[in-house]
Write an enzyme that holds these catalytic residues in place. Structure first.
Site, PDB file in Angstrom:
ATOM      1  CE  LYS A  22      71.775  28.264 -13.845  1.00 30.09           C
ATOM      2  NZ  LYS A  22      71.153  27.199 -13.039  1.00 30.09           N
ATOM      3  CG  ASN A  23      73.114  24.233 -14.871  1.00 31.18           C
ATOM      4  OD1 ASN A  23      72.731  25.032 -14.022  1.00 31.18           O
ATOM      5  ND2 ASN A  23      72.335  23.804 -15.857  1.00 31.18           N
ATOM      6  NE  ARG A  94      65.007  20.687  -8.755  1.00 32.61           N
ATOM      7  CZ  ARG A  94      64.636  19.591  -8.130  1.00 32.61           C
ATOM      8  NH1 ARG A  94      63.667  19.613  -7.269  1.00 32.61           N
ATOM      9  NH2 ARG A  94      65.251  18.450  -8.385  1.00 32.61           N
ATOM     10  CB  CYS A 118      60.909  23.533  -9.452  1.00 30.79           C
ATOM     11  SG  CYS A 118      61.764  24.454 -10.691  1.00 30.79           S
ATOM     12  NE  ARG A 123      64.020  20.693 -12.109  1.00 35.64           N
ATOM     13  CZ  ARG A 123      64.859  21.684 -12.367  1.00 35.64           C
ATOM     14  NH1 ARG A 123      64.437  22.914 -12.352  1.00 35.64           N
ATOM     15  NH2 ARG A 123      66.123  21.432 -12.625  1.00 35.64           N
ATOM     16  CG  LEU A 127      66.120   9.313 -10.306  1.00 36.18           C
ATOM     17  CD1 LEU A 127      66.403   9.829 -11.702  1.00 36.18           C
ATOM     18  CD2 LEU A 127      65.801   7.824 -10.347  1.00 36.18           C
ATOM     19  CG  ASP A 308      68.617  24.166 -19.049  1.00 37.51           C
ATOM     20  OD1 ASP A 308      67.462  23.913 -18.683  1.00 37.51           O
ATOM     21  OD2 ASP A 308      69.609  23.980 -18.321  1.00 37.51           O
ATOM     22  NE  ARG A 400      67.705  30.581  -9.962  1.00 37.18           N
ATOM     23  CZ  ARG A 400      67.136  29.453 -10.360  1.00 37.18           C
ATOM     24  NH1 ARG A 400      65.895  29.452 -10.766  1.00 37.18           N
ATOM     25  NH2 ARG A 400      67.806  28.321 -10.340  1.00 37.18           N
TER      26      ARG A 400
END
Ligand code: UD1
Length: 422
Positions: A22-23, A94, A118, A123, A127, A308, A400
């Site tokens: 996913k990421n 996000r 969140c 978060r 940056l 995670d 998700r």
């Protein structure tokens, strides 16, 4: 709202296919904005976060076509006709902020809503913004939106991240591939998703060196071309399903799993006493009998133990023999699963960023509530080990990030079903 019912006590046996990450997919998709030629991703996961990113890209004028039941995403950003990423979509996820760098690099301008707060901490995105400023962008924060501009294009620069951020590294990496000259990113994140993004960008014609280390060097090019890229396997889904037989007993082979994606997690898991075997098809985890041993865990940026997987590891520690200290070092407020696990009979003491878990012989099924993505799957894992029935509500969090969780776990013998509309 749907819920998931788990009846614990069944040993698991069989294979679970691991989906694309996913990421990784959420950062590879915005990379389409960098080129007017098509970008095709294979091995994409079928998840609601991917649908949200599809919606966001479509709102900007990109075309995203799902092929092969969603496992292939054919994207084209030939006509970017809107440079504003609207709050209504960004607030859902996000990772939406990842369109900022590519849009700015290709179009010289972008307006992106700031993602809201969140559940797992504040978060911020400072940056991301600092990195883009270092590449010469002018930024203005107005009415909850970042207005970014680089009229004569971005310029290569040396930028050191004050702290390691996966998303900020991805955003600045994507922006810098079309910047003039050389960019050096120091203290960059080293996650496999960054390596995957760099590989994809290179297939599109970018010049990048050093991904997977903390210093990435990018030589800007004038334009990128089309490419096809397979999404790296999801190391968090992999770790989650490696924990399933550790918690429930039995043996599960995670198809497509690769040790280098989960090495520090696997080291901890092996220290609890389960067997991990690298096979021709993936990684096989076996727990023969008895309780696992407690281990201490401290989350850290890759190659450290992933934040995670902290909630899922806590679920295992709840029934381990001994006391386990889990330290969360990436996000504040990431122990919301602890009170839910305690409803199932777990003994957990949370103090600041530290959770002390004293293993109990047995958990007991209970109605529990998912609070975020990883927390929700930790409750399902705990349910596999609990006596009786566990009902996990608010499973939209789960949708998700985990495709076909019920099908995958029932395929290895778990007693689990989705109950619609309750
Ligand atoms: C990504 C992952 C998420 C994972 C996290 C850490 C995606 C879509 N999400 O999130 O699943 O939990 O990495 O492995 O890939 N920070 C700042 N300022 C910033 C950015 C981050 O202070 O501008 C802080 C965060 O609050 C956090 C830490 O840096 O404390 C690390 O966050 P980061 O690596 O950026 O996480 P994400 O990219 O949001």
């Amino acid at each position: 709202m749907d819920s998931i019912l788990v009846r614990g006590g069944t040993e698991l046996a069989g294979e679970i296919p691991i989906a694309g990450a996913k990421n990784a997919c959420l950062t590879l998709m915005p990379a389409t904005l960098l080129s007017d030629e098509p970008l095709t991703l294979t091995n994409a996961p079928r998840l609601s976060d991917i649908r949200t990113m599809t919606q966001l890209l479509a709102s900007l004028g990109a075309e995203v076509t799902q092929l092969q039941d969603g496992q292939v995403l054919a994207m084209s950003s030939h006509d970017i006709n809107n440079l504003t990423a609207d709050y209504d979509i960004v607030r859902k996820m996000r990772a939406s902020i990842l369109v900022l760098g590519p849009m700015l690099a290709r179009c010289g301008r972008a307006v992106v809503s700031l993602p809201g707060g969140c559940a797992i901490g504040a978060r911020p995105v400072d940056l991301h913004l600092k990195g883009l400023e270092a590449l010469g962008a002018t930024l203005d924060l107005k009415d909850g939106y970042v207005h970014a501009e680089a009229k004569s294009g971005l310029k290569g620069a040396v930028f050191e991240f004050p702290l390691v951020s996966v998303g900020a590294t991805e955003n600045i990496l994507m922006a810098s591939v079309l910047a003039k000259g050389t960019t050096v990113l120091k203290n960059a994140a080293r996650e496999p998703e960054i390596v995957d993004l760099a590989q994809c960008l290179r297939r599109m014609g970018a010049q990048i060196e050093g991904e997977g280390t903390s210093e990435i060097t990018i030589q800007g090019v004038d334009r990128l071309h089309g490419a096809t890229h397979p999404v790296v396997p999801d190391r968090i889904e992999l770790g989650t399903y490696m924990l399933a037989p550790a918690i429930a007993g039995g043996s599960v082979e995670c198809l497509g799993g690769r040790m280098e994606l989960v090495s520090s997690f696997a080291e901890k898991l092996a220290a609890t006493g389960v067997e991990i075997e690298e096979t021709a098809k993936g990684l096989k985890v076996t727990r023969k009998n008895g309780r696992v041993r407690s281990v201490d865990v401290e989350t850290a940026p890759f190659p450290g133990f992933p934040t995670d997987l902290q909630a899922q590891m806590m679920a295992l520690m709840c029934t381990a023999d001994g006391v386990s200290v889990l330290e969360e070092r990436i996000f504040e407020n990431r122990f919301m699963h602890a009170p839910e696990l305690m409803r199932m009979g777990a003994s957990i003491d949370v103090s600041g960023g530290t959770a002390t878990v004293t293993g109990v012989e047995k958990l007991k099924g209970a109605p529990v509530m998912a609070t975020d993505l990883r927390a929700s799957v930790s409750l399902i894992l705990a349910g596999l080990a609990a006596e009786g029935e566990t009902r996990v509500s608010r499973v939209y969090h789960l949708d998700r990030g985990y495709e076909h969780v019920v099908r995958k776990l029932s395929g290895v013998g778990a007693s689990i079903e989705r109950v619609h509309g309750e």
